[in-house]
Design an enzyme around this catalytic site. Sequence first.
Site, PDB file in Angstrom:
ATOM      1  N   GLY A   1       0.829  -1.201   0.000  1.00  0.00           N
ATOM      2  CA  GLY A   1       0.000   0.000   0.000  1.00  0.00           C
ATOM      3  C   GLY A   1       0.854   1.238   0.000  1.00  0.00           C
ATOM      4  O   GLY A   1       2.054   1.186  -0.241  1.00  0.00           O
ATOM      5  N   GLY A   2       0.227   2.371   0.250  1.00  0.00           N
ATOM      6  CA  GLY A   2       0.957   3.630   0.234  1.00  0.00           C
ATOM      7  C   GLY A   2       0.041   4.786   0.562  1.00  0.00           C
ATOM      8  O   GLY A   2      -1.109   4.591   0.962  1.00  0.00           O
TER       9      GLY A   2
ATOM     10  N   SER B   1      -4.204  -2.647   0.019  1.00  0.00           N
ATOM     11  CA  SER B   1      -4.537  -1.256   0.284  1.00  0.00           C
ATOM     12  C   SER B   1      -4.494  -0.417  -0.996  1.00  0.00           C
ATOM     13  O   SER B   1      -5.301  -0.629  -1.890  1.00  0.00           O
ATOM     14  CB  SER B   1      -3.605  -0.723   1.369  1.00  0.00           C
ATOM     15  OG  SER B   1      -4.108   0.485   1.889  1.00  0.00           O
TER      16      SER B   1
ATOM     17  N   ALA C   1      -7.883  -5.473   1.289  1.00  0.00           N
ATOM     18  CA  ALA C   1      -7.576  -4.751   2.531  1.00  0.00           C
ATOM     19  C   ALA C   1      -7.374  -3.275   2.233  1.00  0.00           C
ATOM     20  O   ALA C   1      -6.336  -2.694   2.535  1.00  0.00           O
ATOM     21  CB  ALA C   1      -6.379  -5.366   3.239  1.00  0.00           C
TER      22      ALA C   1
ATOM     23  N   PRO D   1      -8.636   2.734   4.431  1.00  0.00           N
ATOM     24  CA  PRO D   1      -7.606   3.753   4.693  1.00  0.00           C
ATOM     25  C   PRO D   1      -7.115   3.677   6.129  1.00  0.00           C
ATOM     26  O   PRO D   1      -7.887   3.424   7.054  1.00  0.00           O
ATOM     27  CB  PRO D   1      -8.342   5.078   4.462  1.00  0.00           C
ATOM     28  CG  PRO D   1      -9.541   4.726   3.662  1.00  0.00           C
ATOM     29  CD  PRO D   1      -9.903   3.324   4.025  1.00  0.00           C
TER      30      PRO D   1
ATOM     31  N   LEU E   1      -1.878   7.212   9.362  1.00  0.00           N
ATOM     32  CA  LEU E   1      -0.590   7.008  10.009  1.00  0.00           C
ATOM     33  C   LEU E   1      -0.323   8.111  11.017  1.00  0.00           C
ATOM     34  O   LEU E   1      -0.601   9.276  10.763  1.00  0.00           O
ATOM     35  CB  LEU E   1       0.522   7.016   8.957  1.00  0.00           C
ATOM     36  CG  LEU E   1       0.444   5.894   7.935  1.00  0.00           C
ATOM     37  CD1 LEU E   1       1.516   6.077   6.882  1.00  0.00           C
ATOM     38  CD2 LEU E   1       0.592   4.550   8.604  1.00  0.00           C
TER      39      LEU E   1
ATOM     40  N   LYS F   1     -16.323   9.854   7.212  1.00  0.00           N
ATOM     41  CA  LYS F   1     -16.100  10.594   5.967  1.00  0.00           C
ATOM     42  C   LYS F   1     -14.981   9.959   5.149  1.00  0.00           C
ATOM     43  O   LYS F   1     -15.114   9.784   3.937  1.00  0.00           O
ATOM     44  CB  LYS F   1     -15.755  12.064   6.276  1.00  0.00           C
ATOM     45  CG  LYS F   1     -16.948  12.886   6.714  1.00  0.00           C
ATOM     46  CD  LYS F   1     -16.551  14.291   7.115  1.00  0.00           C
ATOM     47  CE  LYS F   1     -16.089  15.084   5.918  1.00  0.00           C
ATOM     48  NZ  LYS F   1     -15.897  16.512   6.230  1.00  0.00           N
TER      49      LYS F   1
END
Length: 181
Positions: free
Chosen positions: A22-23, A55, A77, A80, A83, A112
């Site tokens: 992901g990223g 992701s 998966a 969001p 982090l 949201k």
Amino acid sequence: SVIEEARRTSAEIVLVQMDTPGGLLSATRDLIQCILGSARPVVVYVAPSGARAASAGTYIAHAAHVAAMAPGTHLGAATPVALGLPGPLSPQDRRPEDKDKQSQGPGTVDRKVINDAVAYLKGLAQLRGRNAEWAEKAVRDAATLTAGEALTEKVVDVVAQDAADLLRQLAPCALERSLAL
């Protein structure tokens, strides 16, 4: 970018091999805009075996004109993750005044973010004729699929052993059909 280079060199397709946990959503959206605006078909291939499109990779695969996976890969998966933000309190860290906060469930901002991500992934799935119901599950429930399951569920278009097999399956008439979606 590779997509711009494909246009300049008159390449017939852009083949992106992907293996990602992901990223960042902002970088993902930039890449997706490039894919959606590409004058050449973009094929995203989750490979080699053992690779994943988790992701952000799930969003990128959904944006592709053709989504492909190697056997032994998976995607999904797509919930969001913020982090650096505090998560739920562990039982030993809870204070009496935190009890109400923990039982309220996701807050407005969380809802949201999730709803925006659902709409984004479902929109990509609908654009490419893929399974929008599963796209929603990938975000809301962090659902995942293996390559075979993704093909069965109409989340990807092709399962190919390797790049040569993928290119064989992307015969011009098959590629034209996928672009008509």
